[in-house]
Scaffold this active site. Structure first.
Site, short mmCIF file in Angstrom:
data_model
loop_
_atom_site.label_atom_id
_atom_site.label_comp_id
_atom_site.label_asym_id
_atom_site.label_seq_id
_atom_site.Cartn_x
_atom_site.Cartn_y
_atom_site.Cartn_z
CB SER A 169 -33.57 -43.63 3.96
OG SER A 169 -32.37 -43.47 3.24
CB ALA A 171 -38.21 -49.27 3.88
CG ASP A 172 -33.09 -48.02 5.70
OD1 ASP A 172 -33.00 -49.23 5.97
OD2 ASP A 172 -32.54 -47.48 4.74
CE1 TYR A 173 -33.98 -41.73 9.46
CE2 TYR A 173 -34.38 -41.77 7.10
CZ TYR A 173 -33.62 -41.38 8.18
OH TYR A 173 -32.48 -40.63 7.97
N GLY A 176 -36.92 -48.78 11.74
CA GLY A 176 -36.34 -48.37 13.01
C GLY A 176 -37.39 -48.10 14.06
#
Length: 400
Positions: A169, A171-173, A176
């Site tokens: 995850s 890239a998600d963080y 964000g």
């Protein structure tokens, strides 16, 4: 006098799912914003089912990442649900969303539609490939972003396949974080202009931004960097080394002075001579030899011995920590990097603290991820003024 949280008075509608845009909303909540998470009735955010489940029915990932939020349920695909959503937007400052591009517009809830209600609205839009471009309609998750953004190609051993860069995850963080930066910047502009705007971010773009010299170096030389395994192309020695007791340490000599210190403490000061390997360009060219010398020295010692020697010699070195190591490390404790909150059903739950640490108005983790719809009565009743009967009817219809 204690200052109020820097984002107190700011209301965020988090209509996104999983991690990227919701993580941006969580950051805003840690610094005082009121965050109302809008979830699908009955099922909620899929993040509730992502990771290790708790006795409460949702997951530890949900408890940590949905911190400081109130949950309401609302079906935006219905006319009544969309109407209630518009009422929420009229009383809010920021909308975080990650629907496929064009979805909100089809429902009559796109940024242009919503700004007719609230011209000051800031809309954070995070999607796999962004709101424009030939790939905008393609689905995307963090693993896709790692691949498309160029990071997966760089991750792994030189003769092995491209690997996951730590967390699936990541890239998600990172997205964000970039999303929060975009919102902060848009808020600053709104202070001056009085108008909102949209923040458009593709999941792969923060990955591209973190690839140090890759873009300019390729443009100038045409050379592609491949997987470098334990080392790097920019400095030497600069990698991970296994200790004699089966642990790993990271050593990072990013300049000639640091290498000279390392050469001294391993008993090979001659390696740092100008005519030998005292210059980085020579060490990088013969990195296998230098890494071999350092690796041999590390393998003859325990992790603690390596750390003590390097620290006393002012050589950058750290253990490659497991999460157990992190929980037992006194520095993490001294910094307050882990915080404990108590859930009525689950008891004590440990989550990462709020970062960065502001001296006057630090962020806070006040609550864990909420139960589904825990704020329906508060938000639809107290905030929007619906009666108890009206709320009950909405529940019966499945709109909330």
């Amino acid at each position: 006098m204690e200052r109020p949280p820097p984002l107190s008075g700011i209301r965020v509608i988090d209509a996104a799912t999983f991690i990227a845009a919701p993580f941006a909303a969580s950051i805003l909540g840690e610094f005082g914003a009121e965050v109302i998470k809008v979830e699908q009735p009955g099922v909620g955010d899929p993040l509730r089912d992502f990771g290790t489940h708790t006795e409460r029915g949702d997951t530890f990932c949900w408890l940590s990442e949905a911190r400081n939020k109130k949950s309401v349920t609302l079906d935006l695909r219905t006319s009544e649900g969309a109407a209630l959503f518009r009422e929420l937007i009229a009383k809010s400052d920021i909308l975080c969303e990650n629907f496929r591009p064009g979805t909100l517009e089809r429902w009559g809830l796109g940024p242009d539609d919503l700004r007719t209600i609230n011209p000051k609205l800031i809309v954070l839009r995070i999607s796999g490939y962004g709101q424009t471009g030939p790939y905008k309609d393609r689905p995307g998750f963090a693993r896709i972003a790692h691949a498309f953004g160029g990071l997966a190609h760089l991750t792994g051993m030189p003769d092995g396949p491209p690997l996951t860069p730590g967390s699936t995850s990541l890239a998600d963080y990172i997205s964000g974080l970039y999303g929060a930066i975009g919102v902060f910047t848009a808020l600053r502009d709104r202070d001056r202009s009085g108008l909102g705007q949209s923040v458009d971010l593709a999941l792969y773009e923060p990955i591209l931004r973190l690839l140090d010299e890759l873009a300019p170096a390729y443009a100038a030389t045409g050379k592609q960097r491949g997987r470098l395994g334990l080392g790097t192309s920019n400095a030497c020695p600069h990698g991970h080394f296994e200790t004699g007791d089966g642990h790993w340490v990271a050593i990072a000599c990013t300049n000639d002075k640091m290498f000279a210190r390392l050469a001294e403490i391993i008993g090979r000061p001659e390696l740092a001579a100008p005519e030998s390997y005292g210059k980085a360009v020579r060490r990088i060219a013969e990195s296998d030899f230098i890494d071999g010398v350092v690796g041999d020295w590390v393998r003859q010692r325990t992790r603690d011995e390596v750390l003590d020697t390097c620290i006393s010699g002012e050589v950058p070195c750290a253990p490659v920590n497991t999460i157990e190591d992190i929980f037992n490390d006194p520095h993490y404790a001294a910094r307050g990097d882990l915080v404990t909150l108590t859930d009525e059903q689950l008891g004590d739950i440990v989550v990462p603290a709020s970062f960065p640490k502001l001296s006057a108005t630090p962020g806070r983790v006040d609550s864990l991820g909420p139960t589904l719809g825990n704020a329906n009565d508060e938000v639809f009743g107290d905030m929007l003024g619906l009666s108890k009967d009206a709320i009950a009817e909405l529940r019966t219809k499945g709109i909330i």
